[in-house]
Write a protein that holds these residues in place. Structure first.
Motif, PDB file in Angstrom:
ATOM      1  N   ILE A  20      -5.151   3.865  -5.110  1.00 23.93           N
ATOM      2  CA  ILE A  20      -3.828   3.245  -5.220  1.00 23.93           C
ATOM      3  C   ILE A  20      -3.064   4.054  -6.262  1.00 23.93           C
ATOM      4  O   ILE A  20      -3.462   4.110  -7.432  1.00 23.93           O
ATOM      5  CB  ILE A  20      -3.911   1.766  -5.632  1.00 23.93           C
ATOM      6  N   ALA A  40      -5.561  -3.977   2.384  1.00 23.78           N
ATOM      7  CA  ALA A  40      -4.563  -2.903   2.392  1.00 23.78           C
ATOM      8  C   ALA A  40      -3.354  -3.298   3.231  1.00 23.78           C
ATOM      9  O   ALA A  40      -2.206  -3.054   2.841  1.00 23.78           O
ATOM     10  CB  ALA A  40      -5.185  -1.616   2.922  1.00 23.78           C
ATOM     11  N   ASN A  48      -1.156   4.648  -0.831  1.00 16.81           N
ATOM     12  CA  ASN A  48      -2.592   4.368  -0.756  1.00 16.81           C
ATOM     13  C   ASN A  48      -3.253   5.388   0.159  1.00 16.81           C
ATOM     14  O   ASN A  48      -2.755   5.714   1.243  1.00 16.81           O
ATOM     15  CB  ASN A  48      -2.857   2.921  -0.304  1.00 16.81           C
TER      16      ASN A  48
END
Length: 518
Positions: free
Chosen positions: A314, A277, A293
């Motif tokens: 996402i 991430a 996200n």
């Protein structure tokens, strides 16, 4: 004590439209629960029950007054979180903004505490300092009007976020609102307010052009960037008045398509997942404006009986499928499942489970305290540590087994583009909003203390992993034990300015139940 007889007072819901003042006094009369509720409001010399009704008679037709021990009252004061919740003696739903003015003046004249109610999702335990008084329920002040030039809209103070979203969308417009469909528009905005579109336009409060606000002295003021109060209401607004309407910027809908990829992981993937991430989404704070996200940690025993699963989202604007450049690194980690959805902007909240009919929007009687913390990025090893603590503290025998951990990674480009000194909201440079939500059935003070210790344990692990000495927290998610600096900024000029404005506009601290700013 002398009681005033009135058959009207015995009604559970009372409309000002049919009101008559009590006509008969009887010192031997035994009060109904409704009459007792009103009499307990008489805490000021020369302000007895008759004086309260004399003042209340001036409220407009359509205003409703509700009393304890009635279904209507219970529904009017029911809250999403029931730890440290406020207690009120009477609930009044004003029909107009002038009724709000009159209610504040009535409360001031009779020295009665008051608290504005909206979506009733505020969960800070400082609300528990409200132990009696009037709730001013704003639900009748609902509506959205788009200006003829199509560049602004006026939103009434009690309007729900979904009402704003749907009305604007139907007219080809959109603006930044809260992400959860069941919260009010105004509540999140008063604390700055995060939303799906903030990467483009900034926080909810950054969209404000002007506002009408009833201040502690019972004055209805129209404020804008020329007012000193303007700075305070955009981030510390709960402390300065009741906003009855606000005029905001709106924007044409340019991209109608949205898409989401939902990936579910077991806990052993936590470090690799949040490192990915950092690398592929956050990108050192430059996450693309069209990308969001989010993730939740929660126990779903049929999927993984050994510990919390990680549901990772996402979200991408302007596409019918999330670009594989974003999804491929996460699919490579070996999730339990991968699902894809496509739709329009109005579908996004449902995709992440926070639509009107979603579980987080229901008022079930649970306690739902949160323990927020802003972070610059994920620390993968700290994420592993906090996952282990969360797993241990939410095991199947724990009273906190239904808890969630929330990680909100919005694009911050629009937020950072706004001058940080322009509003009371202080933490524009942070890229992540995290919050443990410790859900349980209320039971005892000892259980509440256990929940507080658990939530702070989780927050402190993340804070230690950040390498920071100071905590940055989100006022709208606050538990209630945070310092003023942790809520409103560590710069001394911020706390000084809040104190100065508080002393100017609310010297008696009438607005002091929601995370007091000064």
């Amino acid at each position: 004590m002398r009681w005033l007889r009135s058959t009207l007072l015995a009604a559970a819901t009372w409309s000002v439209a049919s009101a008559q003042l009590p006509e008969q006094e009887d010192p031997d009369f035994t009060p109904t629960p409704a009459e007792f509720a009103v009499d307990t409001l008489s805490h000021a010399p020369g302000c007895g029950i008759g004086d309260f009704w004399r003042l209340a008679k001036d409220l407009s037709s359509g205003t409703e007054i509700r009393y304890p021990n009635s279904t209507e009252f219970d529904q009017a004061v029911e809250r999403w979180s029931n730890v440290g919740a406020p207690s009120v003696t009477i609930s009044v739903a004003p029909a107009t903004e002038q009724d709000v003015v009159k209610l504040v003046r009535i409360a001031n004249n009779c020295n009665i505490p008051f608290l504005a109610y909206n979506g009733r999702h505020g969960a800070t335990t400082t609300l528990g300092q409200m132990t009696w008084g009037i709730s001013i329920d704003l639900k009748k002040l609902s509506g959205v009007t788009i200006a003829s030039n199509g560049q602004s809209a006026t939103v009434l103070g009690g309007t729900n976020s979904k009402v704003v979203i749907d009305h604007l969308w139907a007219n080809g417009k959109q603006t930044v609102t809260g992400t959860c469909e069941c919260v009010s528009y105004m509540g999140p905005a008063l604390g700055g307010g995060h939303g799906w579109l903030q990467g483009h336009h900034g926080l909810i409060a950054d969209q404000w052009i002007s506002a009408k606000i009833v201040t502690a002295d019972g004055q209805l003021r129209t404020i804008n960037s020329n007012s000193d109060l303007w700075w305070a209401v955009k981030g510390a607004g709960h402390n300065f008045g009741i906003v009855t309407s606000v005029t905001i910027k709106v924007y044409p809908v340019v991209k109608t398509n949205w898409a989401i990829t939902t990936l579910m992981y077991t806990g052993d993937k936590v470090e690799a997942l949040y490192q990915a991430a950092n690398d592929h989404l956050l990108q050192n704070g430059s996450q693309p404006v069209e990308i969001i996200n989010w993730s939740y940690w929660m126990n779903i025993p049929p999927i993984d009986p050994t510990g919390p699963v990680i549901e990772f989202y996402i979200i991408q604007e302007g596409v019918t499928a999330v670009d594989t450049a974003y999804t491929a690194p996460f699919i490579a980690l070996g999730p339990i499942s991968v699902t894809h959805n496509t739709g329009d902007y109005k579908a996004v909240s449902a995709w992440v489970g926070i639509s009107l009919d979603g579980p987080p929007c229901q008022k079930t009687g649970a306690a739902n305290p949160r323990f927020p913390l802003y972070l610059p990025q994920y620390n993968p090893s700290a994420m592993a540590d906090v996952y282990a603590a969360f797993k241990e503290g939410t095991n199947s025998s724990s009273p906190f087994a239904n808890s969630l951990f929330m990680f909100e990674g919005y694009s911050m480009q629009g937020v950072k583009a706004v001058n940080a000194a322009s509003a009371a909201f202080a933490f524009r440079q942070d890229n992540l909003l995290t919050a443990a939500l410790v859900q349980y059935t209320p039971g005892s003070a000892a259980l509440d203390a256990q929940a507080k210790a658990f939530g702070n344990q989780l927050r402190n692990i993340l804070h230690a992993g950040s390498g920071r000495t100071q905590k940055h927290t989100y006022v709208n998610y606050a538990y209630g034990d945070e310092s003023k600096q942790e809520l409103y900024g560590h710069e001394s000029w911020r706390t000084s300015r809040l104190l100065q404005l508080k002393n100017k506009y609310d010297v008696s601290r009438r607005f002091n139940f929601y995370n007091p700013a000064a």
